[in-house]
Design a protein around this motif. Structure first.
Motif, PDB file in Angstrom:
ATOM      1  N   LEU A 190       0.845  -1.191   0.000  1.00  0.00           N
ATOM      2  CA  LEU A 190       0.000   0.000   0.000  1.00  0.00           C
ATOM      3  C   LEU A 190       0.881   1.242   0.000  1.00  0.00           C
ATOM      4  O   LEU A 190       1.769   1.385   0.846  1.00  0.00           O
ATOM      5  CB  LEU A 190      -0.907   0.020   1.230  1.00  0.00           C
ATOM      6  CG  LEU A 190      -1.824   1.251   1.365  1.00  0.00           C
ATOM      7  CD1 LEU A 190      -2.864   1.286   0.246  1.00  0.00           C
ATOM      8  CD2 LEU A 190      -2.504   1.268   2.736  1.00  0.00           C
ATOM      9  N   PHE A 191       0.613   2.137  -0.962  1.00  0.00           N
ATOM     10  CA  PHE A 191       1.267   3.440  -1.037  1.00  0.00           C
ATOM     11  C   PHE A 191       0.203   4.518  -0.867  1.00  0.00           C
ATOM     12  O   PHE A 191      -0.913   4.382  -1.378  1.00  0.00           O
ATOM     13  CB  PHE A 191       1.979   3.619  -2.379  1.00  0.00           C
ATOM     14  CG  PHE A 191       3.139   2.687  -2.586  1.00  0.00           C
ATOM     15  CD1 PHE A 191       4.435   3.090  -2.308  1.00  0.00           C
ATOM     16  CD2 PHE A 191       2.934   1.393  -3.056  1.00  0.00           C
ATOM     17  CE1 PHE A 191       5.509   2.228  -2.491  1.00  0.00           C
ATOM     18  CE2 PHE A 191       4.001   0.526  -3.250  1.00  0.00           C
ATOM     19  CZ  PHE A 191       5.286   0.945  -2.966  1.00  0.00           C
ATOM     20  N   VAL A 192       0.560   5.581  -0.150  1.00  0.00           N
ATOM     21  CA  VAL A 192      -0.389   6.659   0.095  1.00  0.00           C
ATOM     22  C   VAL A 192       0.176   7.963  -0.453  1.00  0.00           C
ATOM     23  O   VAL A 192       1.397   8.152  -0.511  1.00  0.00           O
ATOM     24  CB  VAL A 192      -0.716   6.807   1.595  1.00  0.00           C
ATOM     25  CG1 VAL A 192      -1.298   5.515   2.146  1.00  0.00           C
ATOM     26  CG2 VAL A 192       0.515   7.226   2.396  1.00  0.00           C
ATOM     27  N   ASN A 193      -0.724   8.831  -0.849  1.00  0.00           N
ATOM     28  CA  ASN A 193      -0.359  10.147  -1.364  1.00  0.00           C
ATOM     29  C   ASN A 193      -0.611  11.168  -0.255  1.00  0.00           C
ATOM     30  O   ASN A 193      -1.754  11.557  -0.027  1.00  0.00           O
ATOM     31  CB  ASN A 193      -1.204  10.458  -2.599  1.00  0.00           C
ATOM     32  CG  ASN A 193      -0.838  11.782  -3.243  1.00  0.00           C
ATOM     33  OD1 ASN A 193      -0.133  12.600  -2.650  1.00  0.00           O
ATOM     34  ND2 ASN A 193      -1.324  12.005  -4.455  1.00  0.00           N
ATOM     35  N   PRO A 194       0.427  11.599   0.475  1.00  0.00           N
ATOM     36  CA  PRO A 194       0.202  12.513   1.601  1.00  0.00           C
ATOM     37  C   PRO A 194      -0.502  13.807   1.201  1.00  0.00           C
ATOM     38  O   PRO A 194      -1.275  14.353   1.986  1.00  0.00           O
ATOM     39  CB  PRO A 194       1.617  12.790   2.119  1.00  0.00           C
ATOM     40  CG  PRO A 194       2.416  11.603   1.693  1.00  0.00           C
ATOM     41  CD  PRO A 194       1.842  11.214   0.358  1.00  0.00           C
ATOM     42  N   ALA A 195      -0.265  14.272  -0.016  1.00  0.00           N
ATOM     43  CA  ALA A 195      -0.927  15.504  -0.459  1.00  0.00           C
ATOM     44  C   ALA A 195      -2.435  15.322  -0.523  1.00  0.00           C
ATOM     45  O   ALA A 195      -3.203  16.228  -0.183  1.00  0.00           O
ATOM     46  CB  ALA A 195      -0.388  15.934  -1.825  1.00  0.00           C
ATOM     47  N   ARG A 196      -2.883  14.127  -0.946  1.00  0.00           N
ATOM     48  CA  ARG A 196      -4.325  13.861  -0.973  1.00  0.00           C
ATOM     49  C   ARG A 196      -4.897  13.708   0.428  1.00  0.00           C
ATOM     50  O   ARG A 196      -6.029  14.103   0.700  1.00  0.00           O
ATOM     51  CB  ARG A 196      -4.613  12.578  -1.756  1.00  0.00           C
ATOM     52  CG  ARG A 196      -4.789  12.722  -3.243  1.00  0.00           C
ATOM     53  CD  ARG A 196      -5.980  13.585  -3.665  1.00  0.00           C
ATOM     54  NE  ARG A 196      -7.218  13.241  -3.027  1.00  0.00           N
ATOM     55  CZ  ARG A 196      -8.027  12.274  -3.416  1.00  0.00           C
ATOM     56  NH1 ARG A 196      -7.731  11.536  -4.474  1.00  0.00           N
ATOM     57  NH2 ARG A 196      -9.156  12.031  -2.788  1.00  0.00           N
TER      58      ARG A 196
END
Length: 244
Positions: A227-233
């Motif tokens: 799982l990768f997350v987009n901190p900006a989102r």
């Protein structure tokens, strides 16, 4: 009474956690819920949907979401339609995804889960059957469906994840979560974790964790889902009405 029931469950070989205290990397949906309200996940892409097990999973996990599922092989797609085509807010597309639009040949394997455009595994099977498939890009599909973004982007394409993501670069800044199968070998059936980490890092994603790891009998790591997350989102509101 609760302690007694818990002891009985533990004697049966199970471990019980309160949801709030469950370890991370145990359940990807639970971890996403820790980061955003599940109701805010409005658009799900299921790339490599096969016959629909993950569509059913996502339909239960994200009841408000529009699920777009991709399966390029005709016979597998017909089974996908039969199993989940009746579900609300589910769009099924009989195309593959890649770096650019094209027509490619898939050599069909005995197990439909193993069909892939990955050159390392896309070899003629003993029976010799093959099929031409249409390849599209994520960004072209998103434009055609008028989707404002992808909230949860699952990819299981037997080592073809990086071409899929290359065709999605316009969409990545507004994507919240990417969930992809990985391995650690430099070549073979699965996308190399370090290559995927480097690619997604260039697009602002951070690695969150691994789920459902499998190992060879000699103890070596075989594969997992990352799982990768987009901190900006995640710093901005994730929700908003999706357009089907």
């Amino acid at each position: 009474m609760k302690k007694f029931i818990r002891r009985l469950i533990e004697k049966a070989g199970y471990t019980v956690f309160k949801t709030a205290y469950a370890p991370k990397q145990m359940d990807v949906i639970l971890d996403i819920r820790r980061l955003v309200p599940l109701s805010s996940v409005q658009v799900v892409f299921d790339v490599g949907a096969n016959v629909g097990e993950t569509v059913l999973w996502f339909r239960g996990a994200f009841p408000h979401a529009h699920i777009v599922a991709f399966e390029p092989v005709k016979a597998t797609f017909r089974e996908l339609e039969r199993r989940v085509g009746h579900l609300p807010k589910v769009t099924l597309l009989n195309v593959a995804l890649g770096a650019q639009p094209a027509v490619e040949v898939v050599h069909l394997q005995a197990d439909s889960c193993l069909n892939s455009l990955n050159p390392s595994v896309n070899h003629p099977a003993p029976a010799g059957h093959s099929e031409k498939v249409q390849v599209e890009t994520v960004q072209n599909i998103a434009r055609k469906l008028a989707l404002p973004r992808i909230d949860f982007f699952k990819i299981d394409t037997e080592g073809y994840e990086l071409p899929v993501l290359t065709g999605a670069t316009d969409c990545l800044p507004t994507t919240a979560f990417i969930y992809a199968e990985i391995g650690v070998e430099t070549e073979g059936r699965r996308t190399n974790f370090f290559a995927l980490h480097e690619f997604l890092g260039r697009h602002g994603f951070a690695f969150f964790g691994l789920y459902e790891p499998y190992h060879y009998e000699d103890g070596r790591f075989r594969r997992a889902n990352a799982l990768f997350v987009n901190p900006a989102r995640l710093r901005a509101p994730v929700g908003g009405a999706a357009t089907a």
